[in-house]
Design a protein around this motif. Structure first.
Motif: not given
Length: 463
Positions: A73-81
């Motif tokens: 889940g860490k890489p997806f704590s912010r939206p994909i750009t």
């Protein structure tokens, strides 16, 4: 007609050794109980009824599943750009990338969780079979377009590849899928059946089990085939610990083994606690008269050798078992945290160009591989609709810890936020790692937290 189409190849078997154990751990207590003696062996001379009782009362400490959930889940704590080079036609697909209402961010997070757990997964870029549609304009008018399909590791059966134009390329892919088979006699009782899809460059085939007219034996037979209107197999592997093309290992396999060890040791601890809590009454030379045991009863004997006492466990083994379980918990947390620790010397191309940047942690490298795979899948979307370039996306990678203590504290915080770890335990574990002074008391800190005003956007321990 062949039954070999359903069999897993030696190549897949070689990397699938841990998958049944991982599946059971991710399934929680119920799945581990269902696995029975596979992960909770029966003791020598242990009565079957005693074993069944021990199995039914065993509970799993979900270290593996929690760690997979937190790390993935860490890489997806912010939206994909999405990059500026993504064409509008492709960008419009991102809100429903699988034609099931899942956006690109959520789909990628789910497939990455598979990669972290099992070490391998994949994205198939599929295209609906369009009947009586001859042009792209007609397909566009009908809303027919390519979409992502998640292929789980356990469904992979075989692959073949060769180097084409200097790049390792899939030439054959075989995997298992499940489809709904309508019941012609009832509109409310569909059944789910297995089928094998076989993809070769330029064509696809579907195999299902069918009962033979003679003898009634079931055989795997080809039931459908068609042409792939794309000059490649549109499948992209998602890796955990990448070792090569379509070759990877579960990055948390050692944690999985330790979690099984904890499952077994915890069962032993529960058993010895049960024994220790039930003292045994021992009597000697008390005669043949009936004995009544109770607070208002007395037992008398004229024999000087008579004795009556409770035999209780000393408790030493209980303390040793508790220490062993705590040591296992610490070791499991450390394995998960190690993926977040930055290791100097392992740098990306961008970091080579900017020498002042630190190295990368193992999880960041996995996210780099994931980003490359998703970009390739997006290019397959473009290939299907005859667009030259699909563009690129960026996935958040600005995480990583300088030390193991910092990394493990980060994992603990994620567990605390998700509600799987209490505030007090989180405080004491961080303190034990030397990140909080040993002189600070939890009771005092809890009072201070209650008195201070809440900080916007900050995670705050509750009183």
């Amino acid at each position: 007609m062949t039954d070999d189409v359903r069999k897993r190849s030696a190549k897949i078997e070689a990397i699938a050794e841990c998958w049944p154990m991982i599946t059971a751990l991710l399934g929680g207590t119920s799945a581990m109980r269902q696995a029975g003696k596979t992960y909770l062996p029966q003791w020598p001379n242990e009565d079957d009824r005693v074993y069944e009782s021990r199995l039914k009362t065993a509970t799993l400490f979900p270290a593996f599943s929690r760690t997979v959930e937190v790390l993935s889940g860490k890489p997806f704590s912010r939206p994909i750009t999405p990059g500026k080079d993504v064409p509008p036609e492709i960008l419009a697909m991102f809100d429903d990338i699988d034609l099931q209402g899942t956006n690109l961010h959520s789909f990628t997070a789910n497939v990455f969780e598979e990669g972290i757990g099992f070490g391998l997964g994949g994205i198939l870029v599929d295209y609906p079979v369009a009947q009586d549609v001859k042009t792209l304009a007609e397909e566009k008018e009908l809303g027919i377009r390519p979409y992502f399909v998640r292929i789980d590791a356990d469904n992979l059966l075989d692959y073949k590849s060769k180097r084409i134009n200097g790049r390792e390329t899939l030439t054959h892919l075989r995997f298992l899928e499940h489809v709904s088979d309508p019941n012609p006699t009832s509109e409310f009782s569909d059944k789910v059946i297995e089928q094998v899809r076989v993809l070769d460059i330029g064509m696809w085939r579907i195999f299902q089990q069918r009962e033979q007219p003679v003898g009634g034996e079931k055989k795997w037979v080809e039931v459908d085939r068609g042409v792939l209107n794309i000059d490649k197999i549109p499948f992209v592997p998602i890796y955990g610990n990448k070792l090569g093309f379509m070759l990877s290992s579960p990055p948390l396999s050692e944690l999985a083994f330790m979690n099984v060890e904890h499952w077994q040791s915890k069962s032993d601890q529960q058993t010895i606690l049960h024994v220790a809590r039930v003292p045994i009454l021992f009597g000697r030379m008390l005669g043949d008269a009936p004995i009544t045991v109770g607070a208002s009863n007395a037992i008398l004997s004229n024999d000087e050798k008579a004795d009556l006492k409770y035999v209780e466990h000393s408790g030493l083994a209980i303390a040793a078992g508790r220490t062993d379980l705590q040591d296992l918990k610490d070791a499991m947390l450390q394995i998960g945290a190690e993926l977040l620790v930055v290791k100097p010397g392992r740098t990306t191309v961008a970091q080579t160009m900017a020498e002042d940047e630190s190295g990368t942690c193992a999880l960041q490298r996995m996210v780099g591989d994931l980003q490359d795979s998703v970009n390739q899948a997006i290019q397959y979307l473009a290939d299907w609709v005859k667009i030259k370039q699909g563009g690129h996306i960026s996935i958040f990678r600005d995480f990583g810890a300088a030390t193991l203590a910092e990394a493990s504290a980060d994992l603990l915080q994620e567990m605390n936020i998700s509600g799987s770890l209490s505030d007090e335990t989180f405080f004491r574990e961080v303190q034990r790692r030397g990140l909080i002074s040993s002189e600070v008391k939890w009771e005092d800190e809890k009072e201070r937290i209650a008195k201070q005003p809440p900080k916007p956007g900050a995670t705050q321990l509750s009183a």
